[in-house]
Design an enzyme around this catalytic site. Sequence first.
Site, PDB file in Angstrom:
ATOM      1  N   GLU A  53       0.891  -0.987   0.007  1.00  0.00           N
ATOM      2  CA  GLU A  53      -0.218  -0.427  -0.149  1.00  0.00           C
ATOM      3  C   GLU A  53       0.861   0.894   0.014  1.00  0.00           C
ATOM      4  O   GLU A  53       2.033   1.029   0.464  1.00  0.00           O
ATOM      5  CB  GLU A  53      -0.816   0.205   0.715  1.00  0.00           C
ATOM      6  CG  GLU A  53      -1.791  -0.717   0.864  1.00  0.00           C
ATOM      7  CD  GLU A  53      -2.637  -1.049   2.271  1.00  0.00           C
ATOM      8  OE1 GLU A  53      -4.431  -1.194   1.885  1.00  0.00           O
ATOM      9  OE2 GLU A  53      -2.384  -0.833   2.864  1.00  0.00           O
ATOM     10  N   CYS A 100       3.107   8.427   1.502  1.00  0.00           N
ATOM     11  CA  CYS A 100       4.142   7.406   2.466  1.00  0.00           C
ATOM     12  C   CYS A 100       3.821   5.997   1.335  1.00  0.00           C
ATOM     13  O   CYS A 100       2.795   5.381   0.940  1.00  0.00           O
ATOM     14  CB  CYS A 100       2.945   7.644   3.291  1.00  0.00           C
ATOM     15  SG  CYS A 100       3.186   5.755   4.732  1.00  0.00           S
ATOM     16  N   CYS A 103       5.122  -6.445   7.771  1.00  0.00           N
ATOM     17  CA  CYS A 103       6.608  -6.546   8.481  1.00  0.00           C
ATOM     18  C   CYS A 103       6.605  -7.382   9.974  1.00  0.00           C
ATOM     19  O   CYS A 103       5.881  -8.167   9.974  1.00  0.00           O
ATOM     20  CB  CYS A 103       5.777  -4.745   9.508  1.00  0.00           C
ATOM     21  SG  CYS A 103       6.953  -4.358  10.149  1.00  0.00           S
ATOM     22  N   CYS A 120       5.129  -4.532  16.705  1.00  0.00           N
ATOM     23  CA  CYS A 120       4.086  -3.424  16.888  1.00  0.00           C
ATOM     24  C   CYS A 120       2.936  -3.368  17.786  1.00  0.00           C
ATOM     25  O   CYS A 120       1.845  -4.079  16.253  1.00  0.00           O
ATOM     26  CB  CYS A 120       4.523  -1.815  16.834  1.00  0.00           C
ATOM     27  SG  CYS A 120       6.305  -1.457  16.305  1.00  0.00           S
ATOM     28  N   CYS A 158      -0.075  -1.367  15.456  1.00  0.00           N
ATOM     29  CA  CYS A 158       0.172  -1.409  14.940  1.00  0.00           C
ATOM     30  C   CYS A 158      -0.565  -2.847  13.626  1.00  0.00           C
ATOM     31  O   CYS A 158      -0.126  -3.435  13.613  1.00  0.00           O
ATOM     32  CB  CYS A 158       1.431  -1.058  13.748  1.00  0.00           C
ATOM     33  SG  CYS A 158       1.733  -1.012  12.161  1.00  0.00           S
ATOM     34  N   CYS A 166      -1.998   6.292   9.670  1.00  0.00           N
ATOM     35  CA  CYS A 166      -0.789   5.625  10.093  1.00  0.00           C
ATOM     36  C   CYS A 166      -1.057   3.938  10.422  1.00  0.00           C
ATOM     37  O   CYS A 166      -1.893   4.616  12.108  1.00  0.00           O
ATOM     38  CB  CYS A 166      -0.097   7.071  11.493  1.00  0.00           C
ATOM     39  SG  CYS A 166       0.792   7.303  10.880  1.00  0.00           S
TER      40      CYS A 166
HETATM   41  N1  SAH Z   1       8.924   0.370  10.469  1.00  0.00           N
HETATM   42  C1  SAH Z   1       8.945   1.805  10.457  1.00  0.00           C
HETATM   43  C2  SAH Z   1       8.236   2.542   9.276  1.00  0.00           C
HETATM   44  C3  SAH Z   1       6.447   2.612   9.658  1.00  0.00           C
HETATM   45  S1  SAH Z   1       6.124   4.330  10.401  1.00  0.00           S
HETATM   46  C4  SAH Z   1       8.504   2.550  12.281  1.00  0.00           C
HETATM   47  O1  SAH Z   1       7.764   1.881  12.837  1.00  0.00           O
HETATM   48  O2  SAH Z   1       8.704   3.544  11.999  1.00  0.00           O
HETATM   49  C5  SAH Z   1       4.690   3.962  10.402  1.00  0.00           C
HETATM   50  C6  SAH Z   1       4.150   5.024  11.451  1.00  0.00           C
HETATM   51  O3  SAH Z   1       3.006   4.988  12.235  1.00  0.00           O
HETATM   52  C7  SAH Z   1       5.470   4.257  13.160  1.00  0.00           C
HETATM   53  O4  SAH Z   1       5.691   5.902  13.556  1.00  0.00           O
HETATM   54  C8  SAH Z   1       4.071   3.761  13.627  1.00  0.00           C
HETATM   55  O5  SAH Z   1       4.443   3.668  14.983  1.00  0.00           O
HETATM   56  C9  SAH Z   1       3.481   5.432  13.246  1.00  0.00           C
HETATM   57  N2  SAH Z   1       1.177   3.985  13.514  1.00  0.00           N
HETATM   58  C10 SAH Z   1       1.112   2.412  14.123  1.00  0.00           C
HETATM   59  N3  SAH Z   1       0.406   2.477  14.288  1.00  0.00           N
HETATM   60  C11 SAH Z   1      -0.375   3.775  14.416  1.00  0.00           C
HETATM   61  C12 SAH Z   1      -1.891   3.141  14.768  1.00  0.00           C
HETATM   62  N4  SAH Z   1      -2.563   2.002  14.947  1.00  0.00           N
HETATM   63  N5  SAH Z   1      -1.812   4.782  14.975  1.00  0.00           N
HETATM   64  C13 SAH Z   1      -1.096   6.004  15.470  1.00  0.00           C
HETATM   65  N6  SAH Z   1       0.572   5.872  13.898  1.00  0.00           N
HETATM   66  C14 SAH Z   1       0.331   4.647  13.920  1.00  0.00           C
END
Ligand code: SAH
Length: 389
Positions: free
Chosen positions: A110, A124, A131, A135, A138, A360
């Site tokens: 995506e 983005c 992945c 986390c 996420c 995000c």
């Molecule tokens: N793996 C890398 C690139 C992904 S960036 C990283 O972790 O930085 C995606 C961003 O969105 C990251 O800062 C992640 O922590 C944030 N993110 C993930 N899930 C989210 C959610 N449900 N709500 C808001 N931000 C989120």
Amino acid sequence: MTVTLDLSRRNNALPGKKRLTGLSVPALKKEMEALGLEPKAANMRARQIRRWIHHFGATDFAAMTDIAKDLRAQLAERFEVERPETADHQVSRDGTQKWLTRYAPGIEGESVYIPDVGKAGALCVSSQVGCTLNCTFCHTGTQALVRNLTAQEIVQQVIIARDALSEWPSSIEERRLTNIVFMGMGEPLYNLDNVAEAIDTISDGDGISIGRRRITVSTAGVAPKIPELGARTGAMLAISLHATNDDLRNELVPLNRKYDIQTLFEAIRAYPDLGNSKRVTFEYVMLKGVNDTLAEARDLVKLMKGVPSKINLIPFNPWPGSPYECSDWETIEAFAEVLNRAGFASPIRTPRGRDILAACGQLRSESVKVRASELRKQQLAAEDSKGQT
Ligand code: SAH
């Protein structure tokens, strides 16, 4: 010069034709050498083709008028300059757009265009399908990793967005796509070779021409690769921090068990050229009752001390079945106030594209990893059923 784009085209590569769209100049040169051209001629042709594809957005060799007709014919026999198939394209009420690109059967990634971010708008991009980081907040982490995206596939995401925004050639004024953020699916520093090659192609002034300072790479904290990222790409750095102590960060970002907060900050301080004009962006997702106290805001200030940085507070974006809630608005504002008073810019990122699950952490394709053993089982079953008929 105008090039007419036929956006109705699909993934209509003829069998055996290699796609050049999104390839770096060195990769194009290799293809030209394989055609039998001498290195110097191969280099020249690679540069010409790169300009047609990545500056003009050409989808056909016929447009490449500075290349002799017979060579064009030869190229068209071996290669094509189409885009991969767009399996899904959604436009949010707020102007956010999301693409699901199908690179091969079952391999989908995506990308999201967000207006009013960066100079005019940011794309983005994803660096992996799925992945491995898991986390807990996420959505992408709930998907098994299928594979790294190639440099070419990463660049193709930019080309697809440019097509939809009608932003060819690169030299047009008032571009709406001015920034690239590697904040889609995947951990870019687990795929650094391809990410670095993609950044070379995206920032090439005779190609897509989005400058390195307008490209941000976000990492969950693969510490040993952080200084290398800066040295190889010159890109801006973003760190997904989300917690100020190791106990909580171990839980939210399990990668912290491998590289703890202290190790992470040592790596960040070693990022080349940090200063007022090159600041690190810390991302901090606001999770109700989990990481949103004022004491944590003050700890954050202590951690960031001496690092030229700003912080993006990201209201948590829920997804189906997610185990957290977003902090209250007053809590987020009070948290931001502590950071502001300490002298750190701390914009609260407005959630965009929530209605199309493009915000995000909401990205997740349906690609699933099929284990080799499972695949074998399926094959045996298929062979069995054939045997029975
Ligand atoms: N793996 C890398 C690139 C992904 S960036 C990283 O972790 O930085 C995606 C961003 O969105 C990251 O800062 C992640 O922590 C944030 N993110 C993930 N899930 C989210 C959610 N449900 N709500 C808001 N931000 C989120």
